[in-house]
Motif scaffolding. Sequence first.
Motif, PDB file in Angstrom:
ATOM      1  N   GLU A  38       0.794  -1.223   0.000  1.00 18.99           N
ATOM      2  CA  GLU A  38       0.000   0.000   0.000  1.00 18.99           C
ATOM      3  C   GLU A  38       0.832   1.282   0.000  1.00 18.99           C
ATOM      4  O   GLU A  38       0.474   2.253  -0.681  1.00 18.99           O
ATOM      5  CB  GLU A  38      -0.940   0.004   1.217  1.00 18.99           C
ATOM      6  N   PRO A  97      -2.501   5.771  -9.425  1.00 25.37           N
ATOM      7  CA  PRO A  97      -3.485   4.727  -9.129  1.00 25.37           C
ATOM      8  C   PRO A  97      -3.300   4.103  -7.751  1.00 25.37           C
ATOM      9  O   PRO A  97      -4.281   3.781  -7.079  1.00 25.37           O
ATOM     10  CB  PRO A  97      -3.246   3.702 -10.246  1.00 25.37           C
ATOM     11  N   ALA A  98      -2.045   3.941  -7.318  1.00 26.27           N
ATOM     12  CA  ALA A  98      -1.808   3.353  -5.996  1.00 26.27           C
ATOM     13  C   ALA A  98      -2.406   4.217  -4.896  1.00 26.27           C
ATOM     14  O   ALA A  98      -2.935   3.697  -3.902  1.00 26.27           O
ATOM     15  CB  ALA A  98      -0.313   3.160  -5.776  1.00 26.27           C
ATOM     16  N   ARG A 101      -6.304   3.969  -5.113  1.00 27.54           N
ATOM     17  CA  ARG A 101      -6.761   2.701  -4.536  1.00 27.54           C
ATOM     18  C   ARG A 101      -6.756   2.769  -3.009  1.00 27.54           C
ATOM     19  O   ARG A 101      -7.673   2.258  -2.353  1.00 27.54           O
ATOM     20  CB  ARG A 101      -5.872   1.555  -5.024  1.00 27.54           C
ATOM     21  N   SER A 105      -9.990   2.426   0.091  1.00 28.72           N
ATOM     22  CA  SER A 105      -9.815   1.168   0.820  1.00 28.72           C
ATOM     23  C   SER A 105     -11.092   0.774   1.560  1.00 28.72           C
ATOM     24  O   SER A 105     -11.751   1.606   2.189  1.00 28.72           O
ATOM     25  CB  SER A 105      -8.665   1.321   1.827  1.00 28.72           C
TER      26      SER A 105
END
Length: 290
Positions: A38, A97-98, A101, A105
Amino acid sequence: MKSSNKSSYEPLLTEGQVTAFRRDGFITLENFYDLESEVFPIQEGIRQIIGIMLEKYLPGKRMEEGGNRHFDDGFLDLVRHNRSLGGRVYDAVKHLPAFVRLCASKRHDALMMQLRETDFPGLPAGGSGIRIDIPFEDRFRANWHQDYPSQFRSMDGLVFWSPLVPITKEIGPLQIAVGSHRDGIAPLLRHDPENVEKSGAYALRLRNEEELLGKYQQIEGYSEPGDLLVIDYLNLHASGHNRSERARWSMQMRYFNYREPIGRSYDWVGSFAAGVDIGKIHPELISPEA
């Protein structure tokens, strides 16, 4: 605001943690995020963005191979070359994008549902980002504030705050006024009399700030990458002063409760980022001399 609708989720916090949050207006969750899956991907994305910018504007400067601990190597070189490049990096990193995302969560949903007793959390577009606080630059430092007056959508909201670098005394820990959320929305001045160059949400200043803050214990929030501070929308907090040799990188992700009645009354509109004047939604918050 408790909803009558039922929703199933796996509680992430103990009863003691929930009680502490409701009492203090914040809670620190150590090692909440998985570094490998993450956090590191976000740092790597930032590293690549900086690398591309260096190739374009400072071709003689190369990033050192230092892994995730040095993901921002070269950023301050860009800023020293041209301050506006720092703003371009700031705009670019929020689209990774990370990071997107992580904002969405399912564990954020679970925290929101547990702490706000709702079955319907919202994730506002434009309500999340990655702050970059440059050393000794206070123009964009966040004054003491509550998030609700600059975000709206619901008075019943949470800020998920997490650092991408170790937070030390020199780099400037988050300042938190313990229990301040329990006293509701604080009156505001539209302009910061001590920093006239500030605008928008950065210019908002608490009315009678010194007197107001004197009512609360103030603590500093030290944390490491992977840790999460969950902050009530009405908790008073401020950015620390960065007096280190590195930029302070931190993530802010905001959630709100669709079912909270005040947000419902104005159809969950946003504030500054959405172009809505706070005086139109909450005229009672603005001091007459603002």
